[in-house]
Design an enzyme around this catalytic site. Structure first.
Site, PDB file in Angstrom:
ATOM      1  CG  HIS A   1      -0.497   0.216   2.519  1.00 64.28           C
ATOM      2  ND1 HIS A   1      -0.599   1.433   3.146  1.00 64.28           N
ATOM      3  CD2 HIS A   1       0.112  -0.612   3.393  1.00 64.28           C
ATOM      4  CE1 HIS A   1      -0.091   1.333   4.372  1.00 64.28           C
ATOM      5  NE2 HIS A   1       0.356   0.103   4.541  1.00 64.28           N
TER       6      HIS A   1
ATOM      7  CB  CYS B   1      -2.328   9.252  19.565  1.00 61.63           C
ATOM      8  SG  CYS B   1      -3.555   9.874  20.655  1.00 61.63           S
TER       9      CYS B   1
HETATM   10  C1  LIG Z   1       8.751   2.076   7.798  1.00 57.21           C
HETATM   11  C2  LIG Z   1       7.473   1.316   7.989  1.00 57.21           C
HETATM   12  N1  LIG Z   1       7.524   0.083   8.509  1.00 57.21           N
HETATM   13  C3  LIG Z   1       6.415  -0.655   8.686  1.00 57.21           C
HETATM   14  C4  LIG Z   1       5.166  -0.163   8.348  1.00 57.21           C
HETATM   15  C5  LIG Z   1       3.948  -1.027   8.546  1.00 57.21           C
HETATM   16  O1  LIG Z   1       3.476  -1.503   7.305  1.00 57.21           O
HETATM   17  P1  LIG Z   1       1.948  -1.986   7.130  1.00 57.21           P
HETATM   18  O2  LIG Z   1       1.114  -0.744   7.170  1.00 57.21           O
HETATM   19  O3  LIG Z   1       1.910  -2.663   5.803  1.00 57.21           O
HETATM   20  O4  LIG Z   1       1.653  -2.914   8.247  1.00 57.21           O
HETATM   21  C6  LIG Z   1       5.074   1.132   7.824  1.00 57.21           C
HETATM   22  C7  LIG Z   1       3.752   1.716   7.515  1.00 57.21           C
HETATM   23  O5  LIG Z   1       3.462   2.833   7.869  1.00 57.21           O
HETATM   24  C8  LIG Z   1       6.255   1.886   7.638  1.00 57.21           C
HETATM   25  O6  LIG Z   1       6.224   3.125   7.134  1.00 57.21           O
END
Ligand SMILES: Cc1ncc(COP(=O)(O)O)c(C=O)c1O
Length: 379
Positions: free
Chosen positions: A202, A328
């Site tokens: 995503h 938060c």
């Molecule tokens: C650097 C990083 N790691 C992990 C995630 C988590 O990914 P997911 O939203 O697919 O669980 C995100 C999502 O915001 C992220 O930016």
């Protein structure tokens, strides 16, 4: 909803692009077979999944059987960290950094409760780790180093090739969270010498709830999800064929367009920053200077003695979506751990906005964004 929002939060999530949506559609309806079934519509979907695996593997220079599909970045990070820790019961130390995503930090904290020792490396004012410190902290008890390729808040791109070199020399497994990096940086897992790499669709115009863990052949790792024998008996659960198809299509397109998008996003980031700086000279840019060490679409700025959350709410009233630099925790809004780790001064830290741009950002939208921010910060 009111008018179409002006979206400046691409690091948070992205809209599924049309080509991806169209590629997914058949698998949501007619092509519904379970890939584990032994009849044609199932076998067809198994082949489809493996074709997607091949596409993804070739883009990051991995082997097809090293790609494991899962539910997203959070699961991939949990799996890499807990899976490696549980597979090495005699090595109970992990090294990570203070600026990782919560899916890494909270996995490490969980392991601390089980008696593992976790070292959280400091970062400098721009978010870079000290390579010498990393090397010194690795001991014979270290089972894993987990360092993100690019930071989701301040856009810092670590020197992963150097980190990979250190870990390989010391014989320690390296995991990287490449979730923000994957659509912006060409990734070659062999050159980087990473053993595990996570990403999530995503963030690059694919669907939410699907991701991938690359696991180098021979890496000892326990399963996190137990059940059937999907994903070569490593990750149970009926495969989400449509989403796997969507992820493969999205990553393919993002690799094709990477250079053009990066150039454009960097130019637009500069434009926003220059406009804001001209009107608000004491603005602070958090993270590295705009350039090759920073994610091209990431702008993280702080305004002196301003309430960033209030600013974010007011921008939302105008239909503008940005992030703050806060998280938060139990109803308390606190400056993020990343801004604290890079030691943003007190008078700035609460006045932080993260503005992230993407392939659909337009110059006219930037006009409106900068005008609305300037109006509020200067009042
Ligand atoms: C650097 C990083 N790691 C992990 C995630 C988590 O990914 P997911 O939203 O697919 O669980 C995100 C999502 O915001 C992220 O930016």
């Amino acid at each position: 909803m009111k008018n179409k929002p002006l979206y400046f939060d691409y690091a948070s999530t992205t809209k599924i692009r049309q080509e991806v949506y169209e590629a997914m559609l058949p698998y949501l309806q007619e092509e519904f077979g379970n890939p584990s079934s032994l009849y044609d519509i199932g076998i067809h979907n198994k082949k489809t999944i493996n074709q997607c695996r091949k596409v993804i593997a070739s883009l990051i220079n991995a082997e097809q059987h090293e790609i494991f599909f899962c539910s997203g970045g959070t699961e991939a990070n949990n799996w890499a960290i807990k899976g490696v820790a549980f597979a090495h019961p005699n090595k109970r130390e992990i090294i990570t950094t203070k600026i990782e995503h919560p899916s890494v930090l909270n996995s490490c904290q969980f392991l601390e409760k089980l008696g593992y020792k976790v070292i959280y490396l400091d970062v400098d004012a721009e978010g870079f780790i000290n390579l010498q410190e990393l090397e010194e902290k690795i001991t014979p008890n270290t089972c894993l180093v987990s360092i993100m390729m690019a930071n989701n808040e301040i856009g810092t791109i670590q020197d992963l090739e150097a980190i990979g070199g250190i870990c390989a020399r010391k014989g320690v497994l390296l995991h990287t969270d490449a979730i923000q990096a994957i659509s912006h940086l060409p990734i070659d897992v062999k050159k980087l010498k990473v053993d595990l790499l996570s990403f999530s669709a995503h963030k690059f115009y694919g669907p939410k709830g699907i991701g991938c863990l690359y696991i180098r052949t021979g890496t000892k790792i326990e399963n996190l999800i137990h059940g059937g024998n999907q994903e070569r008996e490593k990750r149970a659960g009926t495969e989400n064929v449509a989403y796997v198809v969507g992820m493969a299509k999205a990553i393919e397109l993002s690799y094709q367009e990477m250079f053009t998008h990066n150039e454009r996003e960097r130019t637009l980031s500069e434009l926003i920053y220059d406009r804001l700086k001209q009107a608000i000279p004491d603005i602070r840019l958090n993270g590295p200077a705009i350039g090759s060490n920073r994610l091209p679409g990431n702008l993280n700025v702080s305004f002196k003695n301003v309430d960033g959350s209030q600013l974010c709410f007011e921008l939302n009233e105008q239909g503008i979506c940005v992030s703050t630099g806060s998280a938060c925790h139990s109803d308390l809004i606190e400056p993020s751990h990343v801004l604290q780790a890079i030691r943003v001064p007190d008078e700035y830290i609460k006045g932080t906005l993260r503005i992230t741009i993407g392939k659909d950002t337009k110059v006219e939208e930037i006009e409106k964004l900068t005008q609305e921010i300037i109006k509020r910060v200067k009042k």
